[in-house]
Design a protein around this motif. Structure first.
Motif, PDB file in Angstrom:
ATOM      1  N   ILE A 151       0.859  -1.186   0.000  1.00 62.66           N
ATOM      2  CA  ILE A 151       0.000   0.000   0.000  1.00 62.66           C
ATOM      3  C   ILE A 151       0.887   1.224   0.000  1.00 62.66           C
ATOM      4  N   SER A 152       0.611   2.167  -0.894  1.00 62.94           N
ATOM      5  CA  SER A 152       1.386   3.406  -0.887  1.00 62.94           C
ATOM      6  C   SER A 152       0.449   4.592  -1.028  1.00 62.94           C
ATOM      7  N   ASP A 153       0.805   5.645  -0.294  1.00 60.90           N
ATOM      8  CA  ASP A 153       0.111   6.917  -0.457  1.00 60.90           C
ATOM      9  C   ASP A 153       1.199   7.941  -0.717  1.00 60.90           C
ATOM     10  N   ALA A 154       0.924   9.170  -0.531  1.00 56.18           N
ATOM     11  CA  ALA A 154       1.913  10.218  -0.808  1.00 56.18           C
ATOM     12  C   ALA A 154       3.145  10.018   0.073  1.00 56.18           C
ATOM     13  N   GLY A 155       4.177   9.359  -0.444  1.00 54.68           N
ATOM     14  CA  GLY A 155       5.439   9.243   0.269  1.00 54.68           C
ATOM     15  C   GLY A 155       5.592   8.071   1.213  1.00 54.68           C
ATOM     16  N   THR A 156       4.556   7.272   1.427  1.00 55.80           N
ATOM     17  CA  THR A 156       4.650   6.146   2.354  1.00 55.80           C
ATOM     18  C   THR A 156       4.383   4.853   1.609  1.00 55.80           C
ATOM     19  N   GLU A 157       5.229   3.857   1.866  1.00 58.10           N
ATOM     20  CA  GLU A 157       4.981   2.522   1.319  1.00 58.10           C
ATOM     21  C   GLU A 157       4.923   1.539   2.475  1.00 58.10           C
ATOM     22  N   LEU A 158       3.862   0.744   2.521  1.00 56.59           N
ATOM     23  CA  LEU A 158       3.650  -0.218   3.592  1.00 56.59           C
ATOM     24  C   LEU A 158       3.390  -1.587   2.984  1.00 56.59           C
ATOM     25  N   THR A 159       3.865  -2.618   3.652  1.00 58.70           N
ATOM     26  CA  THR A 159       3.553  -3.983   3.247  1.00 58.70           C
ATOM     27  C   THR A 159       2.859  -4.658   4.416  1.00 58.70           C
ATOM     28  N   THR A 160       1.783  -5.376   4.125  1.00 57.53           N
ATOM     29  CA  THR A 160       1.012  -6.056   5.161  1.00 57.53           C
ATOM     30  C   THR A 160       0.306  -7.244   4.539  1.00 57.53           C
ATOM     31  N   GLU A 161      -0.580  -7.859   5.304  1.00 61.79           N
ATOM     32  CA  GLU A 161      -1.428  -8.935   4.806  1.00 61.79           C
ATOM     33  C   GLU A 161      -2.876  -8.547   5.021  1.00 61.79           C
ATOM     34  N   SER A 162      -3.721  -8.993   4.108  1.00 63.10           N
ATOM     35  CA  SER A 162      -5.155  -8.729   4.256  1.00 63.10           C
ATOM     36  C   SER A 162      -5.723  -9.598   5.369  1.00 63.10           C
ATOM     37  N   GLN A 163      -6.832  -9.139   5.935  1.00 62.80           N
ATOM     38  CA  GLN A 163      -7.624  -9.984   6.833  1.00 62.80           C
ATOM     39  C   GLN A 163      -8.793 -10.566   6.049  1.00 62.80           C
ATOM     40  N   ASN A 164      -9.334  -9.753   5.133  1.00 63.68           N
ATOM     41  CA  ASN A 164     -10.342 -10.252   4.214  1.00 63.68           C
ATOM     42  C   ASN A 164     -10.341  -9.406   2.950  1.00 63.68           C
ATOM     43  N   LEU A 165     -10.975  -9.946   1.906  1.00 62.42           N
ATOM     44  CA  LEU A 165     -10.878  -9.363   0.576  1.00 62.42           C
ATOM     45  C   LEU A 165     -12.153  -9.636  -0.205  1.00 62.42           C
ATOM     46  N   SER A 166     -12.573  -8.645  -0.999  1.00 59.81           N
ATOM     47  CA  SER A 166     -13.668  -8.823  -1.956  1.00 59.81           C
ATOM     48  C   SER A 166     -13.332  -7.987  -3.185  1.00 59.81           C
ATOM     49  N   THR A 167     -14.196  -8.025  -4.180  1.00 58.72           N
ATOM     50  CA  THR A 167     -13.946  -7.182  -5.356  1.00 58.72           C
ATOM     51  C   THR A 167     -14.252  -5.719  -5.053  1.00 58.72           C
ATOM     52  N   ALA A 168     -14.838  -5.446  -3.897  1.00 62.71           N
ATOM     53  CA  ALA A 168     -15.138  -4.063  -3.521  1.00 62.71           C
ATOM     54  C   ALA A 168     -14.031  -3.431  -2.684  1.00 62.71           C
ATOM     55  N   GLY A 169     -13.245  -4.267  -1.967  1.00 63.17           N
ATOM     56  CA  GLY A 169     -12.223  -3.687  -1.108  1.00 63.17           C
ATOM     57  C   GLY A 169     -11.480  -4.723  -0.296  1.00 63.17           C
ATOM     58  N   VAL A 170     -10.640  -4.205   0.599  1.00 64.79           N
ATOM     59  CA  VAL A 170      -9.794  -5.066   1.416  1.00 64.79           C
ATOM     60  C   VAL A 170      -9.742  -4.510   2.839  1.00 64.79           C
ATOM     61  N   TYR A 171      -9.579  -5.403   3.821  1.00 64.73           N
ATOM     62  CA  TYR A 171      -9.461  -5.031   5.223  1.00 64.73           C
ATOM     63  C   TYR A 171      -8.135  -5.580   5.714  1.00 64.73           C
ATOM     64  N   CYS A 172      -7.339  -4.730   6.378  1.00 63.51           N
ATOM     65  CA  CYS A 172      -6.006  -5.145   6.804  1.00 63.51           C
ATOM     66  C   CYS A 172      -5.597  -4.382   8.061  1.00 63.51           C
ATOM     67  N   THR A 173      -4.443  -4.753   8.622  1.00 62.26           N
ATOM     68  CA  THR A 173      -3.876  -4.061   9.773  1.00 62.26           C
ATOM     69  C   THR A 173      -2.586  -3.395   9.336  1.00 62.26           C
ATOM     70  N   LEU A 174      -2.434  -2.120   9.685  1.00 57.67           N
ATOM     71  CA  LEU A 174      -1.247  -1.342   9.317  1.00 57.67           C
ATOM     72  C   LEU A 174      -0.552  -0.820  10.564  1.00 57.67           C
ATOM     73  N   GLY A 175       0.753  -0.647  10.460  1.00 56.99           N
ATOM     74  CA  GLY A 175       1.538  -0.093  11.554  1.00 56.99           C
ATOM     75  C   GLY A 175       1.649   1.419  11.482  1.00 56.99           C
ATOM     76  N   LYS A 176       0.855   2.042  10.632  1.00 54.00           N
ATOM     77  CA  LYS A 176       0.877   3.497  10.471  1.00 54.00           C
ATOM     78  C   LYS A 176      -0.551   3.973  10.266  1.00 54.00           C
ATOM     79  N   PHE A 177      -0.863   5.128  10.818  1.00 53.30           N
ATOM     80  CA  PHE A 177      -2.194   5.707  10.644  1.00 53.30           C
ATOM     81  C   PHE A 177      -2.324   6.287   9.241  1.00 53.30           C
TER      82      PHE A 177
END
Length: 119
Positions: free
Chosen positions: A18-44
């Protein structure tokens, strides 16, 4: 409580970048659909933040990479003492090609039918 989701969702751990303006994060999903994904991140990440995602879906001995754009729709701090500074994040896909949507749909259906067969 009635389920509000329109797309089937599978509780599956897949690698996410996952990347936004200037931040790149790697994680694992908790669940997934064609509409979106739910995960845990170490950054707000603030709600309504636009993010780029690369999702690695296992496909036998190989994997398929899905690239898309999403928006953070929910952020919840993880309360457990050992997980301070972690956030459960829901991301809604806003830009997803037809090919990538089909790849996620196929993955979700395979996982759902496999879990139904073992129940």
């Amino acid at each position: 409580m009635r389920e509000r989701r329109r797309q089937p969702r599978v509780a599956e751990r897949v690698v996410l970048a996952i990347s936004d303006a200037g931040t790149e994060l790697t994680t694992e999903s908790q669940n997934l659909s064609t509409a979106g994904v739910y995960c845990t991140l170490g950054k707000f990440l603030a709600p309504m933040s636009k993010v780029q995602l690369v999702i690695e879906l296992p496909n036998g001995s190989q994997s398929s990479k899905v690239r898309c754009t999403g928006v953070v729709v929910r952020v919840e701090p993880v309360i457990a003492h050992a997980n301070r500074g972690q956030f459960n994040v829901a991301i809604f896909f806003t830009e997803l090609s037809d090919r990538d949507r089909s790849t996620i749909t196929r993955f979700v259906r395979q996982r759902l039918s496999a879990s139904a067969a073992t129940d």
